[in-house]
Motif scaffolding. Structure first.
Motif, PDB file in Angstrom:
ATOM      1  N   LEU A   1       1.806  28.327 -19.454  1.00 30.91           N
ATOM      2  CA  LEU A   1       1.112  29.051 -20.524  1.00 30.91           C
ATOM      3  C   LEU A   1       1.477  30.536 -20.453  1.00 30.91           C
ATOM      4  CD1 LEU A   1      -2.495  27.505 -20.511  1.00 30.91           C
ATOM      5  CD2 LEU A   1      -0.415  26.694 -21.655  1.00 30.91           C
ATOM      6  N   ILE A   2       1.622  31.162 -21.613  1.00 31.86           N
ATOM      7  CA  ILE A   2       1.938  32.587 -21.698  1.00 31.86           C
ATOM      8  C   ILE A   2       0.775  33.289 -22.389  1.00 31.86           C
ATOM      9  CG2 ILE A   2       3.592  34.315 -22.483  1.00 31.86           C
ATOM     10  CD1 ILE A   2       5.693  32.129 -22.672  1.00 31.86           C
ATOM     11  N   LEU A   3       0.377  34.419 -21.841  1.00 35.43           N
ATOM     12  CA  LEU A   3      -0.696  35.212 -22.432  1.00 35.43           C
ATOM     13  C   LEU A   3      -0.084  36.391 -23.190  1.00 35.43           C
ATOM     14  CD1 LEU A   3      -3.721  35.857 -22.773  1.00 35.43           C
ATOM     15  CD2 LEU A   3      -3.579  37.162 -20.630  1.00 35.43           C
ATOM     16  N   PHE A   4      -0.327  36.432 -24.500  1.00 37.29           N
ATOM     17  CA  PHE A   4       0.146  37.519 -25.347  1.00 37.29           C
ATOM     18  C   PHE A   4      -1.036  38.370 -25.798  1.00 37.29           C
ATOM     19  CE2 PHE A   4       3.500  34.324 -25.979  1.00 37.29           C
ATOM     20  CZ  PHE A   4       4.630  35.101 -25.778  1.00 37.29           C
ATOM     21  N   ASP A   5      -0.721  39.583 -26.200  1.00 37.29           N
ATOM     22  CA  ASP A   5      -1.710  40.483 -26.772  1.00 37.29           C
ATOM     23  C   ASP A   5      -1.228  40.897 -28.162  1.00 37.29           C
ATOM     24  OD1 ASP A   5      -3.593  42.356 -27.414  1.00 37.29           O
ATOM     25  OD2 ASP A   5      -3.137  43.742 -25.786  1.00 37.29           O
ATOM     26  N   PHE A   6      -1.921  40.402 -29.203  1.00 38.64           N
ATOM     27  CA  PHE A   6      -1.641  40.832 -30.571  1.00 38.64           C
ATOM     28  C   PHE A   6      -2.496  42.064 -30.845  1.00 38.64           C
ATOM     29  CE2 PHE A   6       0.021  36.557 -30.855  1.00 38.64           C
ATOM     30  CZ  PHE A   6       1.070  36.670 -31.755  1.00 38.64           C
TER      31      PHE A   6
ATOM     32  N   THR B   1       4.236  22.574 -26.191  1.00 38.25           N
ATOM     33  CA  THR B   1       3.386  21.746 -27.062  1.00 38.25           C
ATOM     34  C   THR B   1       3.041  22.434 -28.384  1.00 38.25           C
ATOM     35  OG1 THR B   1       1.340  22.627 -26.095  1.00 38.25           O
ATOM     36  CG2 THR B   1       2.344  20.715 -25.013  1.00 38.25           C
ATOM     37  N   ARG B   2       3.381  23.742 -28.502  1.00 38.51           N
ATOM     38  CA  ARG B   2       3.117  24.548 -29.702  1.00 38.51           C
ATOM     39  C   ARG B   2       1.643  24.884 -29.897  1.00 38.51           C
ATOM     40  NH1 ARG B   2       7.277  22.268 -34.355  1.00 38.51           N
ATOM     41  NH2 ARG B   2       8.900  21.526 -32.941  1.00 38.51           N
ATOM     42  N   GLU B   3       0.815  24.581 -28.926  1.00 43.09           N
ATOM     43  CA  GLU B   3      -0.619  24.864 -29.045  1.00 43.09           C
ATOM     44  C   GLU B   3      -0.892  26.317 -28.681  1.00 43.09           C
ATOM     45  OE1 GLU B   3      -2.285  20.442 -27.710  1.00 43.09           O
ATOM     46  OE2 GLU B   3      -2.054  22.026 -26.221  1.00 43.09           O
ATOM     47  N   HIS B   4      -1.873  26.923 -29.367  1.00 44.79           N
ATOM     48  CA  HIS B   4      -2.274  28.273 -29.010  1.00 44.79           C
ATOM     49  C   HIS B   4      -3.761  28.466 -29.274  1.00 44.79           C
ATOM     50  CE1 HIS B   4      -1.801  29.074 -33.377  1.00 44.79           C
ATOM     51  NE2 HIS B   4      -2.655  30.063 -33.172  1.00 44.79           N
TER      52      HIS B   4
ATOM     53  N   HIS C   1     -13.971  41.307 -16.121  1.00 50.46           N
ATOM     54  CA  HIS C   1     -14.507  40.461 -17.184  1.00 50.46           C
ATOM     55  C   HIS C   1     -13.779  39.124 -17.138  1.00 50.46           C
ATOM     56  CE1 HIS C   1     -16.262  44.166 -18.979  1.00 50.46           C
ATOM     57  NE2 HIS C   1     -17.173  43.307 -19.380  1.00 50.46           N
ATOM     58  N   LEU C   2     -14.532  38.045 -17.103  1.00 46.62           N
ATOM     59  CA  LEU C   2     -13.989  36.697 -16.944  1.00 46.62           C
ATOM     60  C   LEU C   2     -14.318  35.853 -18.159  1.00 46.62           C
ATOM     61  CD1 LEU C   2     -12.862  34.333 -15.092  1.00 46.62           C
ATOM     62  CD2 LEU C   2     -15.241  33.997 -14.410  1.00 46.62           C
ATOM     63  N   LEU C   3     -13.303  35.150 -18.674  1.00 41.23           N
ATOM     64  CA  LEU C   3     -13.510  34.208 -19.773  1.00 41.23           C
ATOM     65  C   LEU C   3     -12.868  32.880 -19.417  1.00 41.23           C
ATOM     66  CD1 LEU C   3     -13.444  34.698 -23.548  1.00 41.23           C
ATOM     67  CD2 LEU C   3     -11.909  32.984 -22.592  1.00 41.23           C
ATOM     68  N   SER C   4     -13.645  31.799 -19.537  1.00 33.67           N
ATOM     69  CA  SER C   4     -13.149  30.464 -19.236  1.00 33.67           C
ATOM     70  C   SER C   4     -12.755  29.750 -20.525  1.00 33.67           C
ATOM     71  CB  SER C   4     -14.218  29.642 -18.509  1.00 33.67           C
ATOM     72  OG  SER C   4     -13.799  28.303 -18.353  1.00 33.67           O
ATOM     73  N   SER C   5     -11.720  28.901 -20.440  1.00 30.74           N
ATOM     74  CA  SER C   5     -11.276  28.144 -21.622  1.00 30.74           C
ATOM     75  C   SER C   5     -12.364  27.216 -22.130  1.00 30.74           C
ATOM     76  CB  SER C   5     -10.019  27.330 -21.282  1.00 30.74           C
ATOM     77  OG  SER C   5     -10.265  26.460 -20.179  1.00 30.74           O
ATOM     78  N   GLU C   6     -13.295  26.847 -21.264  1.00 31.16           N
ATOM     79  CA  GLU C   6     -14.372  25.953 -21.682  1.00 31.16           C
ATOM     80  C   GLU C   6     -15.458  26.687 -22.461  1.00 31.16           C
ATOM     81  OE1 GLU C   6     -15.262  24.495 -17.708  1.00 31.16           O
ATOM     82  OE2 GLU C   6     -14.523  22.541 -18.337  1.00 31.16           O
ATOM     83  N   GLN C   7     -15.527  28.028 -22.282  1.00 32.21           N
ATOM     84  CA  GLN C   7     -16.519  28.845 -23.007  1.00 32.21           C
ATOM     85  C   GLN C   7     -15.793  30.075 -23.555  1.00 32.21           C
ATOM     86  OE1 GLN C   7     -19.208  29.161 -19.516  1.00 32.21           O
ATOM     87  NE2 GLN C   7     -20.781  28.243 -20.830  1.00 32.21           N
TER      88      GLN C   7
ATOM     89  N   VAL D   1      -3.916  23.579 -24.204  1.00 34.13           N
ATOM     90  CA  VAL D   1      -4.527  24.800 -24.729  1.00 34.13           C
ATOM     91  C   VAL D   1      -5.723  24.393 -25.577  1.00 34.13           C
ATOM     92  CG1 VAL D   1      -4.214  26.817 -26.202  1.00 34.13           C
ATOM     93  CG2 VAL D   1      -2.350  26.055 -24.724  1.00 34.13           C
ATOM     94  N   HIS D   2      -6.874  24.952 -25.292  1.00 33.86           N
ATOM     95  CA  HIS D   2      -8.102  24.560 -25.970  1.00 33.86           C
ATOM     96  C   HIS D   2      -8.144  25.108 -27.389  1.00 33.86           C
ATOM     97  CE1 HIS D   2     -10.370  23.047 -22.311  1.00 33.86           C
ATOM     98  NE2 HIS D   2      -9.264  23.566 -21.810  1.00 33.86           N
ATOM     99  N   LYS D   3      -8.676  24.317 -28.292  1.00 34.12           N
ATOM    100  CA  LYS D   3      -8.796  24.712 -29.698  1.00 34.12           C
ATOM    101  C   LYS D   3     -10.171  25.331 -29.950  1.00 34.12           C
ATOM    102  CE  LYS D   3      -4.816  23.102 -31.231  1.00 34.12           C
ATOM    103  NZ  LYS D   3      -3.794  23.967 -31.837  1.00 34.12           N
ATOM    104  N   THR D   4     -10.163  26.503 -30.568  1.00 29.67           N
ATOM    105  CA  THR D   4     -11.420  27.147 -30.948  1.00 29.67           C
ATOM    106  C   THR D   4     -11.263  27.744 -32.341  1.00 29.67           C
ATOM    107  OG1 THR D   4     -10.690  29.203 -29.886  1.00 29.67           O
ATOM    108  CG2 THR D   4     -12.107  27.734 -28.598  1.00 29.67           C
TER     109      THR D   4
END
Length: 521
Positions: free
Chosen positions: A111-116, A129-132, A179-185, A366-369
């Protein structure tokens, strides 16, 4: 896993999987990842087996050593920045461009982390997988942020976490604020603080390192901030004791970055550059101490005494180094040779810069939100940028590998041929497996490319050099969508079916092994 010996209908095509599950998964595990993704479409049973944690671990280890790349950005003052990648097996370099509103922050386990920056969103992206997933910024002012890290637990689980670090001064007390953020939340940032006596800069060349469930940030004096993503606790690892001794013995360099943190051969590793020597140390988590593992004569120092190189971190290998060729734009890549117990020149590369991020493709989820407060035009802009990145990282890599394999195939010579006709079209197979097709209704001719799976199976299962080893025929007439069945025979996996959907510009729809030779005799 249940046995998959059954026939299923897929898009009107009857697919037989008359092979033991273990053999099917062994074959799939050796395919390029983009084909593994396509194999999920074959059946629910195969999709479930591919998603199984044990198979994910097998796939992860097999792909990790063969598909690693280094990706980075070059800031040269142009309207668009250079976005190069260095492929490592074999070593090659290619480049595209990236706009200034997009930054690479981290890469971890596929997984790659980008900043837009313009849209004010982080983006976690899997090019395979093309997921983001788009993630809003924290509430902390952007100017306060020091670094952002990504911790991906794959293949143990499909969870990942983002961690940002900033500084806080409160009543003359100094704190590092995480600051922590989990993919589940994904909508909830949690805050954790660590009190400190001093604020020291975090060197640009050493991005956060994920190792043993923790993220590590190097400080300019050699001490390390560590954040445990499982326990959600932060600690400060003291400056290594050997640094003070070596500063006096080997000579401290007063200018340039002389200390770097990364991961090599599965260990948290520190590289320290002194005037006389390059020192490599690894961290022992049990004793919470750094231990010097290797010392080499300094080969990254110019005659004037300035540092002209930096370490390159490749997860599964010993630390490599890129060293500038003075008065040129080129760098020499030095890799460690265990036989001679020293570094030697492995390649010459064009423009390079740091930080560099090691990327190897995986099927990490990659989780969908919901993309709240992101306009449709912005979502389209992000999707277009990510697709460009995906094609550069994944598809160009596959194309370059295929071109090398095709050259080798051409040198060896191809197999036999055949012919088939049906549905208003005539096809003639060429000796390399590509197909010439003539549409008798439209009076048009096209060439269907050499099937990609043949390039993979040839080195894995053995090419037969004499006789006809490839045939073309029509296996089942379809009503709404026409298909060509291209059958390839080799020494072990005799019958492989590759279906082409003519409604989608003759692109391969999927590939599966349907029978062994003895089963069809």
């Amino acid at each position: 896993m249940e046995n998959g010996n059954k026939a299923e209908e897929h898009n009107g095509i009857l697919v037989s999987t008359e092979m033991p599950d273990a053999m099917v998964m062994e074959i799939i595990s050796r395919l390029p990842l983009k084909f593994v993704v396509q194999c999920k479409l074959l059946s629910k049973n195969i999709k479930g087996m591919i998603s199984h944690p044990e198979f994910s671990k097998t796939l992860f280890q097999r792909q990790k050593d063969t598909s690693s790349q280094l990706i980075y950005l070059v800031n040269d003052g142009r309207l668009f920045r250079q976005f190069p990648k260095i492929s490592l097996n074999p070593i090659s370099q290619s480049v595209t461009t990236l706009s200034y509103d997009l930054e690479i922050l981290a890469s971890c386990n596929g997984l790659i982390l980008f900043d837009f920056e313009r849209i004010r969103r982080y983006c976690v992206f899997n090019p395979t997988t093309r997921e983001h997933q788009l993630i809003p910024y924290t509430e902390s002012p952007r100017n306060d942020l020091e670094k952002t890290g990504l911790a991906v637990d794959y293949p143990n689980s499909d969870q990942y976490k983002l961690v940002t670090i900033s500084k806080l001064v409160e009543n003359s007390n100094l704190f590092y604020k995480f600051h922590l953020l989990s993919s589940e939340q994904s909508g909830l940032w949690r805050e954790i603080q660590l009190r400190t006596n001093t604020f020291l800069s975090l060197p640009l060349g050493s991005p956060p390192v994920y190792w043993c469930d923790s993220l590590y940030w190097l400080r300019s004096d050699g001490s390390v901030l560590a954040f445990d993503t499982k326990r959600e606790e932060a600690i400060l690892i003291d400056r290594p004791e050997f640094l003070d001794h070596f500063d006096l013995s080997y000579g401290k360099i007063s200018t340039g970055e002389d200390i770097w943190l990364g991961r090599a051969q599965g260990l948290l590793t520190l590289v320290c550059i002194f005037r006389k020597f390059v020192v490599i140390a690894t961290y022992d988590s049990a004793s919470s101490r750094w231990r010097v593992s290797q010392t080499f004569d300094n080969f990254v120092l110019s005659p004037e005494g300035t540092i002209i190189g930096f370490p390159v971190w490749i997860d599964s290998k010993q630390v490599s180094f890129l060293v500038e060729r003075l008065s040129t734009q080129y760098h020499d890549l030095y890799e460690y040779d265990t036989e001679i117990n020293k570094y030697k020149n492995a390649a010459v590369l064009d423009t390079v810069d740091y930080p560099m991020y090691c990327f190897h493709p995986t099927l990490a989820c990659v989780h969908k939100t919901p993309s709240n407060n992101v306009k449709t035009a912005q979502q389209e802009y992000i999707a277009a940028k990510l697709d460009d990145i995906r094609r550069f990282i994944i598809e160009e890599e596959s194309s370059s590998e295929e071109s090398v394999e095709e050259e080798e195939e051409a040198a060896e010579g191809g197999g036999g041929g055949g012919e088939a006709a049906g549905g208003g079209e005539e096809e003639e197979i060429l000796s390399d497996g590509s197909v010439v097709t003539f549409d008798t209704k439209r009076d048009e001719a096209i060439l269907i490319d050499h099937p990609e799976f043949i390039n993979h199976f040839t080195p894995s299962y053995g090419k037969i050099l004499t006789g006809c080893d490839i045939w073309l025929g029509m296996a089942q007439e379809l009503t709404s969508e026409k298909a060509i069945s291209n059958v390839f025979v080799n020494e072990h996996l005799v019958l492989n079916l590759c279906c082409f959907d003519l409604a989608f510009e003759y692109k391969p729809l999927y590939c599966s092994c349907i029978s062994s030779y003895k089963a069809i005799e």
